[in-house]
Scaffold this motif. Structure first.
Motif, PDB file in Angstrom:
ATOM      1  N   GLU A  21       0.825  -1.200   0.000  1.00  0.00           N
ATOM      2  CA  GLU A  21       0.000   0.000   0.000  1.00  0.00           C
ATOM      3  C   GLU A  21       0.861   1.252   0.000  1.00  0.00           C
ATOM      4  N   ARG A  22       1.916   1.231   0.803  1.00  0.00           N
ATOM      5  CA  ARG A  22       2.825   2.396   0.835  1.00  0.00           C
ATOM      6  C   ARG A  22       3.501   2.591  -0.519  1.00  0.00           C
ATOM      7  N   THR A  25       1.183   4.218  -2.885  1.00  0.00           N
ATOM      8  CA  THR A  25       1.045   5.636  -2.543  1.00  0.00           C
ATOM      9  C   THR A  25       2.211   6.438  -3.095  1.00  0.00           C
TER      10      THR A  25
END
Length: 246
Positions: A21-22, A25
């Motif tokens: 997820e990071r 992003t």
């Protein structure tokens, strides 16, 4: 009493999901920042990653960097001081205006030393990174004038001149690679590999480029199993000289 819940492995899975997820992003942010950054700024960011990779790569190879010096000339001087009285064969790939080959020939005065420069003198054969276009560093085909009979230039692309080149007798070999490009550096290293005994110095002028000189040298070591130590290096590791030790 009920059995405790089995949570083995869930920590790794959660960490993996969180990292993914990071990363998404970061990618999203990067594409949104891209339109407001100049080509020069992106080149600087990319170069910064190359400097990080250079440090990581040296450690991965078990290569220790000794005391670092300020500049290219200081790196040259460390080698010259060690080689001064020997008959040297100095091979330079990427001569341009001849500043480096002139510097070496003026300081290594053994009459049996030879200084051979290889260059098309027509500039880069292909674009290098984002800012340096094909043809940059051209001297309109004209080699520099150096009044030293020990200095000789071999005009043409490396793949045209090196296959026909035969090194003269010498007791010490110094190779100066300022070819910039991966393709050119790779060709030079492969062409010279049978001439590189223990004790040979190989200098790189743009080593902190993970896509070009660093990449070519990494592949060369993997293919030949040769071992090198750092003989001299600048603070940034851009200018670095290796000595074959095994």
């Amino acid at each position: 009493m009920s059995a405790p819940e089995d949570t083995s492995g869930t920590g790794d899975a959660t960490t993996s999901i969180g990292w993914g997820e990071r990363l998404r992003t970061v990618k999203n942010l990067a594409t949104r920042l891209g339109p407001i950054l100049s080509k020069e700024m992106i080149h600087t960011l990319d170069a910064s990653i190359s400097y990080l990779e250079t440090g990581r790569w040296l450690k991965s190879q078990g290569i220790v960097v000794p005391r670092r010096v300020e500049s290219r000339v200081n790196v040259y001087d460390q080698l010259i001081n060690a080689l001064r009285d020997q008959p040297i064969l100095y091979l330079e790939f990427g001569v341009w205006q001849g500043r480096s080959i002139r510097y070496w020939s003026e300081r290594l005065r053994n009459p049996d030393s030879r200084f051979h420069g290889f260059d098309s003198f027509e500039g880069l054969p292909e674009s290098w990174n984002m800012l340096f276009k094909k043809g940059l560093f051209s001297t309109n085909g004209q080699p520099p004038r150096i009044d030293d009979p020990r200095v000789e230039f071999f005009k043409g692309w490396f793949e045209e001149t090196l296959p026909h080149y035969r090194p003269p007798p010498h007791s010490q070999l110094v190779i100066n690679i300022d070819a910039d490009l991966y393709s050119s550096t790779k060709f030079v290293l492969n062409a010279l590999k049978s001439w590189i005994p223990v004790g040979t110095y190989i200098y790189f002028d743009e080593f902190c480029d993970r896509n070009h000189e660093l990449r070519a040298f990494d592949e060369f070591l993997a293919e030949t199993k040769m071992r090198f130590e750092v003989a001299a290096a600048s603070r940034s590791l851009m200018y670095i000289a290796f000595r074959r030790v095994g």
